[in-house]
Design an enzyme around this catalytic site. Structure first.
Site, PDB file in Angstrom:
ATOM      1  N   GLY A  14       0.830  -1.205   0.000  1.00 23.91           N
ATOM      2  CA  GLY A  14       0.000   0.000   0.000  1.00 23.91           C
ATOM      3  C   GLY A  14       0.856   1.243   0.000  1.00 23.91           C
ATOM      4  O   GLY A  14       1.934   1.254  -0.588  1.00 23.91           O
ATOM      5  N   CYS A  15       0.407   2.251   0.664  1.00 22.84           N
ATOM      6  CA  CYS A  15       1.113   3.530   0.735  1.00 22.84           C
ATOM      7  C   CYS A  15       2.567   3.312   1.153  1.00 22.84           C
ATOM      8  O   CYS A  15       2.841   2.881   2.266  1.00 22.84           O
ATOM      9  CB  CYS A  15       0.402   4.449   1.719  1.00 22.84           C
ATOM     10  SG  CYS A  15       1.218   6.022   2.019  1.00 22.84           S
ATOM     11  N   PHE A  16       3.482   3.594   0.255  1.00 18.29           N
ATOM     12  CA  PHE A  16       4.888   3.272   0.544  1.00 18.29           C
ATOM     13  C   PHE A  16       5.534   4.204   1.555  1.00 18.29           C
ATOM     14  O   PHE A  16       6.540   3.868   2.158  1.00 18.29           O
ATOM     15  CB  PHE A  16       5.741   3.150  -0.709  1.00 18.29           C
ATOM     16  CG  PHE A  16       5.631   4.212  -1.775  1.00 18.29           C
ATOM     17  CD1 PHE A  16       5.346   5.538  -1.512  1.00 18.29           C
ATOM     18  CD2 PHE A  16       5.838   3.848  -3.095  1.00 18.29           C
ATOM     19  CE1 PHE A  16       5.273   6.486  -2.516  1.00 18.29           C
ATOM     20  CE2 PHE A  16       5.770   4.786  -4.122  1.00 18.29           C
ATOM     21  CZ  PHE A  16       5.485   6.110  -3.823  1.00 18.29           C
TER      22      PHE A  16
END
Length: 161
Positions: A14-16
């Site tokens: 997901g959001c890195f």
């Protein structure tokens, strides 16, 4: 003198930004970069990946010193940052670019990843199956500079909702 005791690990979850930030704060991590892996387009940019048609997942590549932090510890950090029971979604982000993947670089990493996934699935922590993929490492493309150390640059401690 350059440190020759280094290994590389790559995770998509997901959001890195959040995962990258946690890895940066981990003793033994030499560097962590946000980027893209698992797709079919060479040198993709954020705009292309965010449309979801390059096949890439937002990923973090970690260079670490195995004498200071084990791969198993990195796996724990990864598992703690994701919901491994959701396919193509993490938090408010949805699409194949937000799928969770452990990209292994060695047979030992593959074995450790499979073992940790099995143990997590059997732990009773989740009432749904673990859907995180475990795949051979693919080319990693570093994200644009404005994505690197995003939390530090913007004084954040969570991915925006």
């Amino acid at each position: 003198m350059e440190n020759t005791n280094q290994a590389v690990a790559t995770f998509a979850g997901g959001c890195f930004w959040g995962i990258e930030d946690s890895f940066h704060k981990t003793k033994g991590v030499i560097e962590a970069f946000s980027g893209y892996s698992g797709g079919h387009v060479e040198n993709p940019n954020y705009e292309q990946v965010s449309r979801g048609n390059t096949g890439h997942a937002e990923s973090v590549q970690v260079t670490y010193d195995p004498s200071q932090v084990s791969y198993e510890e990195l796996l724990k950090i990864f598992w703690d940052h994701i919901d491994p029971t959701t396919k193509n979604r993490q938090g408010p982000d949805h699409g194949s670019q937000y799928r969770s993947i452990i990209f292994y670089h060695t047979p030992e990493q593959q074995s450790a990843a499979e073992k940790s996934k099995k143990e997590l699935g059997e732990s009773g922590k989740y009432d749904k199956p673990i859907v995180t993929e475990i795949l051979p490492a693919e080319p990693f493309y570093k994200a644009e500079e404005y994505h690197q150390r995003y939390f530090e640059k913007h004084n954040l401690n969570a991915c925006p909702a």
